[in-house]
Design a protein around this motif. Sequence first.
Motif, PDB file in Angstrom:
ATOM      1  N   SER A 136       0.853  -1.193   0.000  1.00  0.00           N
ATOM      2  CA  SER A 136       0.000   0.000   0.000  1.00  0.00           C
ATOM      3  C   SER A 136       0.887   1.240   0.000  1.00  0.00           C
ATOM      4  O   SER A 136       2.101   1.172   0.219  1.00  0.00           O
ATOM      5  CB  SER A 136      -0.894   0.009   1.242  1.00  0.00           C
ATOM      6  OG  SER A 136      -0.092   0.123   2.410  1.00  0.00           O
ATOM      7  N   LEU A 137       0.266   2.387  -0.216  1.00  0.00           N
ATOM      8  CA  LEU A 137       1.011   3.647  -0.166  1.00  0.00           C
ATOM      9  C   LEU A 137       1.643   3.832   1.206  1.00  0.00           C
ATOM     10  O   LEU A 137       2.798   4.259   1.321  1.00  0.00           O
ATOM     11  CB  LEU A 137       0.076   4.814  -0.486  1.00  0.00           C
ATOM     12  CG  LEU A 137       0.660   6.219  -0.355  1.00  0.00           C
ATOM     13  CD1 LEU A 137       1.835   6.406  -1.300  1.00  0.00           C
ATOM     14  CD2 LEU A 137      -0.419   7.274  -0.614  1.00  0.00           C
ATOM     15  N   PHE A 219       1.716 -19.649   1.310  1.00  0.00           N
ATOM     16  CA  PHE A 219       0.822 -18.820   2.117  1.00  0.00           C
ATOM     17  C   PHE A 219      -0.620 -19.313   2.042  1.00  0.00           C
ATOM     18  O   PHE A 219      -1.345 -19.303   3.035  1.00  0.00           O
ATOM     19  CB  PHE A 219       0.901 -17.360   1.646  1.00  0.00           C
ATOM     20  CG  PHE A 219       0.062 -16.411   2.434  1.00  0.00           C
ATOM     21  CD1 PHE A 219       0.434 -16.033   3.713  1.00  0.00           C
ATOM     22  CD2 PHE A 219      -1.119 -15.896   1.908  1.00  0.00           C
ATOM     23  CE1 PHE A 219      -0.347 -15.153   4.455  1.00  0.00           C
ATOM     24  CE2 PHE A 219      -1.906 -15.014   2.634  1.00  0.00           C
ATOM     25  CZ  PHE A 219      -1.521 -14.643   3.912  1.00  0.00           C
ATOM     26  N   LEU A 220      -1.038 -19.772   0.862  1.00  0.00           N
ATOM     27  CA  LEU A 220      -2.416 -20.257   0.696  1.00  0.00           C
ATOM     28  C   LEU A 220      -2.663 -21.568   1.427  1.00  0.00           C
ATOM     29  O   LEU A 220      -3.811 -21.957   1.634  1.00  0.00           O
ATOM     30  CB  LEU A 220      -2.737 -20.429  -0.794  1.00  0.00           C
ATOM     31  CG  LEU A 220      -2.697 -19.147  -1.639  1.00  0.00           C
ATOM     32  CD1 LEU A 220      -2.979 -19.460  -3.098  1.00  0.00           C
ATOM     33  CD2 LEU A 220      -3.700 -18.118  -1.114  1.00  0.00           C
ATOM     34  N   GLU A 231      -2.005  -8.846   1.871  1.00  0.00           N
ATOM     35  CA  GLU A 231      -1.599  -9.253   3.220  1.00  0.00           C
ATOM     36  C   GLU A 231      -0.123  -8.961   3.477  1.00  0.00           C
ATOM     37  O   GLU A 231       0.347  -9.027   4.611  1.00  0.00           O
ATOM     38  CB  GLU A 231      -1.867 -10.750   3.420  1.00  0.00           C
ATOM     39  CG  GLU A 231      -3.330 -11.108   3.495  1.00  0.00           C
ATOM     40  CD  GLU A 231      -4.026 -10.452   4.686  1.00  0.00           C
ATOM     41  OE1 GLU A 231      -3.424 -10.404   5.779  1.00  0.00           O
ATOM     42  OE2 GLU A 231      -5.160  -9.978   4.508  1.00  0.00           O
ATOM     43  N   ILE A 232       0.632  -8.626   2.421  1.00  0.00           N
ATOM     44  CA  ILE A 232       2.039  -8.279   2.604  1.00  0.00           C
ATOM     45  C   ILE A 232       2.175  -7.051   3.500  1.00  0.00           C
ATOM     46  O   ILE A 232       3.170  -6.887   4.215  1.00  0.00           O
ATOM     47  CB  ILE A 232       2.731  -8.019   1.238  1.00  0.00           C
ATOM     48  CG1 ILE A 232       4.264  -7.924   1.404  1.00  0.00           C
ATOM     49  CG2 ILE A 232       2.192  -6.753   0.597  1.00  0.00           C
ATOM     50  CD1 ILE A 232       4.925  -9.201   1.787  1.00  0.00           C
ATOM     51  N   ASN A 233       1.149  -6.201   3.505  1.00  0.00           N
ATOM     52  CA  ASN A 233       1.215  -4.975   4.294  1.00  0.00           C
ATOM     53  C   ASN A 233       1.236  -5.264   5.793  1.00  0.00           C
ATOM     54  O   ASN A 233       1.932  -4.579   6.552  1.00  0.00           O
ATOM     55  CB  ASN A 233       0.042  -4.054   3.939  1.00  0.00           C
ATOM     56  CG  ASN A 233       0.116  -3.585   2.501  1.00  0.00           C
ATOM     57  OD1 ASN A 233       1.019  -2.860   2.125  1.00  0.00           O
ATOM     58  ND2 ASN A 233      -0.832  -4.024   1.674  1.00  0.00           N
ATOM     59  N   ALA A 234       0.509  -6.278   6.214  1.00  0.00           N
ATOM     60  CA  ALA A 234       0.532  -6.669   7.626  1.00  0.00           C
ATOM     61  C   ALA A 234       1.903  -7.205   8.006  1.00  0.00           C
ATOM     62  O   ALA A 234       2.416  -6.941   9.102  1.00  0.00           O
ATOM     63  CB  ALA A 234      -0.545  -7.719   7.894  1.00  0.00           C
TER      64      ALA A 234
END
Length: 240
Positions: A136-137, A219-220, A231-234
Amino acid sequence: MAKAPETANKKAATQTKIAAAAKATALAAKATRKANKKTFAANGAKYAAEYKATEAAAVAARRDAKAQGGFYVPQQPKLVFVVRIRGTIGVDPKAKKVLRLFRLLQIHNGTFVKLNEATERMLRLIEPYVTYGYPSLKSVKDLVLKRGFGKVNKQRVPISENAVIQDGLGLDSVQCVDDLIHEIFTVGDNFKATNNFLWPFKLSSPNGGFSSKTKLLHFLEGGEAGARGEEINALIKKML
């Protein structure tokens, strides 16, 4: 009263000339910094408005699609953030080559990658050793501001001021932190040069670390490796 020697007069004149030149240079530098500050502030405001308009357009498109009983399909993301989660033992030679190409030389290194057909194939090749997704930004900003280092004269220099970007990049279109973040997030025309200027991010192990068992799973499948979309942002938040 004895006259001052000719050499002393010349030395004094030279020192006066040097002092005047230094003062003029300092004044010019001060004026440049003042002008740059205004320009950079204007750029930041322009980018903020652009991000806000893009988000508003996406929200409106989703609402329109829902009102018409359809589905909104967003544009394919152009940017991924890749994190290496496994070491070098047992790495396939082809995968090792791709990891070097992406500059993921150490565990917990992270880099931005422009997403296209070629890089998608490369990412699939190294999936057992990395995890990746769409940043995300906020994630891009946090990475640059909190863990950002630039390459200046082949040295790893923290991006603590805009001069680091100006000296290291030398691009008219990327002069400050806001310019750099915008270029990376939007995958601009100078993405390659800007991304190469950024030193690979050295991230911390996430709280609790990666389990040796889950690292081997996709991951799945409940693991850590491979594509994880937004989900990479978490994960980025945990590793900053």
